[in-house]
Design a protein around this motif. Structure first.
Motif, PDB file in Angstrom:
ATOM      1  N   PHE A   1     -56.928  33.267 -14.688  1.00  0.00           N
ATOM      2  CA  PHE A   1     -57.552  31.753 -14.664  1.00  0.00           C
ATOM      3  C   PHE A   1     -56.508  31.025 -14.691  1.00  0.00           C
ATOM      4  N   ALA A   2     -55.298  31.343 -15.681  1.00  0.00           N
ATOM      5  CA  ALA A   2     -54.323  30.332 -15.590  1.00  0.00           C
ATOM      6  C   ALA A   2     -53.581  30.116 -14.268  1.00  0.00           C
ATOM      7  N   ILE A   3     -53.465  31.200 -13.581  1.00  0.00           N
ATOM      8  CA  ILE A   3     -52.725  31.091 -12.296  1.00  0.00           C
ATOM      9  C   ILE A   3     -53.426  30.362 -11.414  1.00  0.00           C
ATOM     10  N   MET A   4     -54.652  30.469 -11.482  1.00  0.00           N
ATOM     11  CA  MET A   4     -55.619  29.752 -10.485  1.00  0.00           C
ATOM     12  C   MET A   4     -55.449  28.129 -11.084  1.00  0.00           C
ATOM     13  N   VAL A   5     -55.425  27.850 -12.210  1.00  0.00           N
ATOM     14  CA  VAL A   5     -55.283  26.455 -12.575  1.00  0.00           C
ATOM     15  C   VAL A   5     -54.123  25.831 -11.969  1.00  0.00           C
ATOM     16  N   LEU A   6     -52.970  26.942 -12.178  1.00  0.00           N
ATOM     17  CA  LEU A   6     -51.582  26.389 -11.755  1.00  0.00           C
ATOM     18  C   LEU A   6     -51.661  26.241 -10.199  1.00  0.00           C
ATOM     19  N   ALA A   7     -52.432  27.098  -9.413  1.00  0.00           N
ATOM     20  CA  ALA A   7     -52.469  26.561  -8.034  1.00  0.00           C
ATOM     21  C   ALA A   7     -53.406  25.496  -7.783  1.00  0.00           C
ATOM     22  N   PHE A   8     -54.211  25.345  -8.365  1.00  0.00           N
ATOM     23  CA  PHE A   8     -54.935  23.885  -8.403  1.00  0.00           C
ATOM     24  C   PHE A   8     -54.080  22.650  -8.498  1.00  0.00           C
ATOM     25  N   ILE A   9     -53.432  22.799  -9.743  1.00  0.00           N
ATOM     26  CA  ILE A   9     -52.654  21.518 -10.170  1.00  0.00           C
ATOM     27  C   ILE A   9     -51.397  21.549  -9.143  1.00  0.00           C
ATOM     28  N   ALA A  10     -50.673  22.747  -8.681  1.00  0.00           N
ATOM     29  CA  ALA A  10     -49.625  22.589  -7.781  1.00  0.00           C
ATOM     30  C   ALA A  10     -50.043  21.950  -6.494  1.00  0.00           C
ATOM     31  N   VAL A  11     -51.125  22.564  -5.817  1.00  0.00           N
ATOM     32  CA  VAL A  11     -51.523  22.052  -4.343  1.00  0.00           C
ATOM     33  C   VAL A  11     -51.801  20.657  -4.556  1.00  0.00           C
ATOM     34  N   THR A  12     -52.339  20.031  -5.466  1.00  0.00           N
ATOM     35  CA  THR A  12     -52.721  18.569  -5.438  1.00  0.00           C
ATOM     36  C   THR A  12     -51.302  17.912  -5.844  1.00  0.00           C
ATOM     37  N   SER A  13     -50.392  18.372  -6.409  1.00  0.00           N
ATOM     38  CA  SER A  13     -49.147  17.902  -6.882  1.00  0.00           C
ATOM     39  C   SER A  13     -47.946  17.525  -5.663  1.00  0.00           C
ATOM     40  N   VAL A  14     -48.055  18.840  -4.971  1.00  0.00           N
ATOM     41  CA  VAL A  14     -47.010  19.039  -3.876  1.00  0.00           C
ATOM     42  C   VAL A  14     -47.518  18.239  -2.511  1.00  0.00           C
ATOM     43  N   LEU A  15     -48.696  18.183  -2.244  1.00  0.00           N
ATOM     44  CA  LEU A  15     -48.967  17.718  -1.072  1.00  0.00           C
ATOM     45  C   LEU A  15     -49.185  16.136  -1.113  1.00  0.00           C
ATOM     46  N   GLY A  16     -48.197  15.351  -0.464  1.00  0.00           N
ATOM     47  CA  GLY A  16     -48.453  13.834  -0.468  1.00  0.00           C
ATOM     48  C   GLY A  16     -47.948  13.213  -1.963  1.00  0.00           C
ATOM     49  N   SER A  17     -48.031  12.154  -1.893  1.00  0.00           N
ATOM     50  CA  SER A  17     -47.245  11.455  -3.290  1.00  0.00           C
ATOM     51  C   SER A  17     -48.507  10.881  -4.026  1.00  0.00           C
ATOM     52  N   SER A  18     -49.693  11.022  -3.657  1.00  0.00           N
ATOM     53  CA  SER A  18     -50.851  10.632  -4.277  1.00  0.00           C
ATOM     54  C   SER A  18     -51.608  11.621  -5.099  1.00  0.00           C
ATOM     55  N   ARG A  19     -51.678  11.929  -6.262  1.00  0.00           N
ATOM     56  CA  ARG A  19     -52.177  12.993  -7.064  1.00  0.00           C
ATOM     57  C   ARG A  19     -53.718  12.779  -6.888  1.00  0.00           C
ATOM     58  N   ILE A  20     -54.151  11.331  -6.935  1.00  0.00           N
ATOM     59  CA  ILE A  20     -55.424  11.234  -6.956  1.00  0.00           C
ATOM     60  C   ILE A  20     -56.260  11.570  -5.741  1.00  0.00           C
ATOM     61  N   ARG A  21     -55.565  11.641  -4.329  1.00  0.00           N
ATOM     62  CA  ARG A  21     -56.357  11.940  -3.077  1.00  0.00           C
ATOM     63  C   ARG A  21     -56.293  13.587  -3.310  1.00  0.00           C
ATOM     64  N   GLY A  22     -55.034  14.284  -3.741  1.00  0.00           N
ATOM     65  CA  GLY A  22     -55.044  15.472  -3.721  1.00  0.00           C
ATOM     66  C   GLY A  22     -56.342  16.222  -4.640  1.00  0.00           C
ATOM     67  N   LEU A  23     -56.319  15.493  -5.935  1.00  0.00           N
ATOM     68  CA  LEU A  23     -57.582  15.885  -6.837  1.00  0.00           C
ATOM     69  C   LEU A  23     -58.788  15.813  -6.223  1.00  0.00           C
ATOM     70  N   ALA A  24     -59.134  14.480  -5.726  1.00  0.00           N
ATOM     71  CA  ALA A  24     -60.142  14.255  -4.790  1.00  0.00           C
ATOM     72  C   ALA A  24     -60.768  15.281  -3.884  1.00  0.00           C
TER      73      ALA A  24
END
Length: 517
Positions: free
Chosen positions: A148-171
């Motif tokens: 679960f921790a690894i998957m949380v890391l994947a979720f956070i990383a994928v929203t942080s790496v792609l583009g400069s807007s984390r809000i859009r990544g989280l959406a």
């Protein structure tokens, strides 16, 4: 040495006449689809996923490997010839490749890209052979809290790496997680978001989600901003490299894999960051700085080698942990699930013939890619003259056929259109597509691991952080979340490097002038 002995057995599987045929077909189809504007490897694999339903698992994944690498090279071809990257990893290739093409050196740029893919793929696959079994052995001891921790890391990383807007990544991630909730609860059997439809009780097939978000969403976006005059293809001539070109590129080909592979292996690493880092590295080391921006061949060779090695790196976490770090890996994970195979630590023990045959086919695919695409590069340029209305009409037709083939239900076509409209809206408001696909794939698995971890600890939240591994992963997550605040506190540079704005990630809505439109 056990890994290399297993690899030799894998070559025995990959080099059978039938599997060689599937590898060649995969490379050819992947390049043919990837070379079309706006279509990257993820869309190519998603579109061709239904084609493999009648094949045995080994032949299907050997074909997927050929499609993957063929589509990556195809995306670089459009990037170089038309300044229209077929995928995000090919954006950097356009910076030097397109000026080379405009100056009549498109043949050399394509050849540098093809050899770069070959070199990067070979080195990256060798690293995959050396590291994947070790990672799989270590992953056997990973429990539910760690997963679960690894998957949380994947979720956070994928929203942080792609583009400069984390809000859009989280959406985008929330959209994917919501789609992943549709269907029956795996542990209680309760219906969720089915709206009383029995068809939705089984959930939405990942293939329909991938094809809808990538193919239909892109086709609708292009149709909404279609230019009346199709772009003119640039003649490329006969692809070859002279001695001076080889002297300038061989070091770039050698450096690229060691930049690309680590980023491909980490969660949500992808090929965008290593291609840019390779470009910057080659620019700093180049003895021909006056040519940069006007067509420096090192700026094509290095990033393309890094991109290919990154593709091999994505297979490490996908095969050993079942974690897709790119959109293509997510679609391939869906293909594994279609055959009832679950990638993870035990995959190397349960399906050794399939895994090592797949890895061996990567080497075969590299050779076929180089042999097929060097002489066929002028043909790909002619394919680009197809008018875009016909091109995207064909894409929507094949997408509809593929979606219907999944379950044979007309409701799947309605779902495909709805998800395609969601993909269109995501492009309109600048939301990256990859977090949504990752959410659909990993969302149900993350929920299951979370509930298992809580059951083991009798509902105690401390059960999620009761191992050193999970604590370490959450520390990395906190660092990723806190990095923007830390960056604001750290002293800033007085000058911004030239071109930094152009090479930064996309943070706003797409416009008709964007690449691929």
């Amino acid at each position: 040495m056990n890994a290399f002995n297993s690899l030799l057995d894998g070559f025995g599987t990959a080099l059978t006449p039938l599997n060689l045929l599937w590898a060649a077909v995969g490379v050819l189809l992947g390049t043919a689809i990837g070379v079309l504007p706006g279509i990257g490897p993820a869309m190519a694999v998603a579109l061709l996923l239904p084609v493999t339903y009648g094949l045995d698992p080994t032949g299907a994944f050997i074909m997927f490997a050929g499609i993957y690498y063929g589509a990556m090279f195809g995306g670089s071809t459009t990037s170089i010839l038309l300044n229209t990257p077929g995928e995000s990893a090919a954006v950097v290739a356009a910076m030097e490749g397109n000026p080379m093409a405009k100056s009549g050196r498109g043949a050399q740029a394509l050849a540098a890209a093809a050899v770069g893919h070959f070199a990067g793929g070979m080195v990256g696959t060798l690293l995959l052979v050396a590291l994947a079994p070790t990672v799989a052995d270590l992953a056997v001891d990973i429990g539910a809290p760690d997963y679960f921790a690894i998957m949380v890391l994947a979720f956070i990383a994928v929203t942080s790496v792609l583009g400069s807007s984390r809000i859009r990544g989280l959406a985008s991630l929330l959209i994917g997680l919501t789609i992943g909730l549709i269907g029956l609860d795996q542990m209680t059997g309760q219906q969720r978001l089915t709206f009383g439809s029995l068809h939705l009780a089984d959930g939405v097939d990942v293939v329909i989600v991938a094809v809808g978000l990538f193919a239909i969403g892109e086709a609708l976006w292009v149709a909404a901003h279609l230019r009346r005059r199709p772009p003119e293809a640039i003649p490329v001539g006969r692809p070859w490299l002279g001695r001076a070109d080889l002297r300038r590129t061989w070091k770039s080909w050698a450096r690229g894999p060691f930049i690309g592979f680590p980023f491909g292996a980490i969660p949500a690493g992808g090929a965008e960051i290593p291609t840019f880092l390779s470009y910057v590295t080659e620019k700093r080391l180049s003895k021909h700085k006056d040519e940069w921006g006007k067509g420096a061949i090192e700026g094509v060779a290095g990033p393309e080698s890094a991109a290919s090695a990154s593709a091999a790196g994505t297979l490490v976490s996908m095969l050993t942990l079942g974690l897709p770090t790119t959109a293509v890996a997510a679609v391939m994970l869906a293909a594994f699930q279609q055959y009832g195979i679950q990638p993870g630590p035990l995959l190397f023990e349960r399906e050794p013939d399939l895994v090592w045959g797949l890895i061996a086919s990567l080497f075969v695919g590299m050779v076929l890619l180089l042999a097929l695409n060097l002489p066929l590069a002028p043909l790909w340029a002619k394919l680009l003259r197809v008018p875009r209305p016909y091109l995207y009409a064909g894409i929507m037709f094949f997408a509809a056929v593929g979606a219907y083939a999944v379950g044979g239900e007309a409701v799947d076509l309605v779902l495909l259109l709805v998800i395609g409209l969601i993909g269109f809206g995501m492009r309109r408001y600048g939301l990256p597509v990859l977090p949504a696909v990752i959410g659909v794939i990993l969302g149900p698995a993350a929920e299951q691991q979370l509930r298992r971890a809580l059951q083991i600890s009798d509902g105690g939240v401390t059960g999620l952080v009761n191992t050193p591994f999970s604590v370490t992963v959450y520390a990395v997550v906190v660092l990723l979340l806190a990095w923007p605040l830390l960056r604001g506190v750290l002293p800033r540079r007085t000058a911004t490097p030239a071109g930094a704005r152009e090479t930064s990630g996309e943070s706003g809505p797409r416009t008709p002038s964007d690449p691929g439109v």
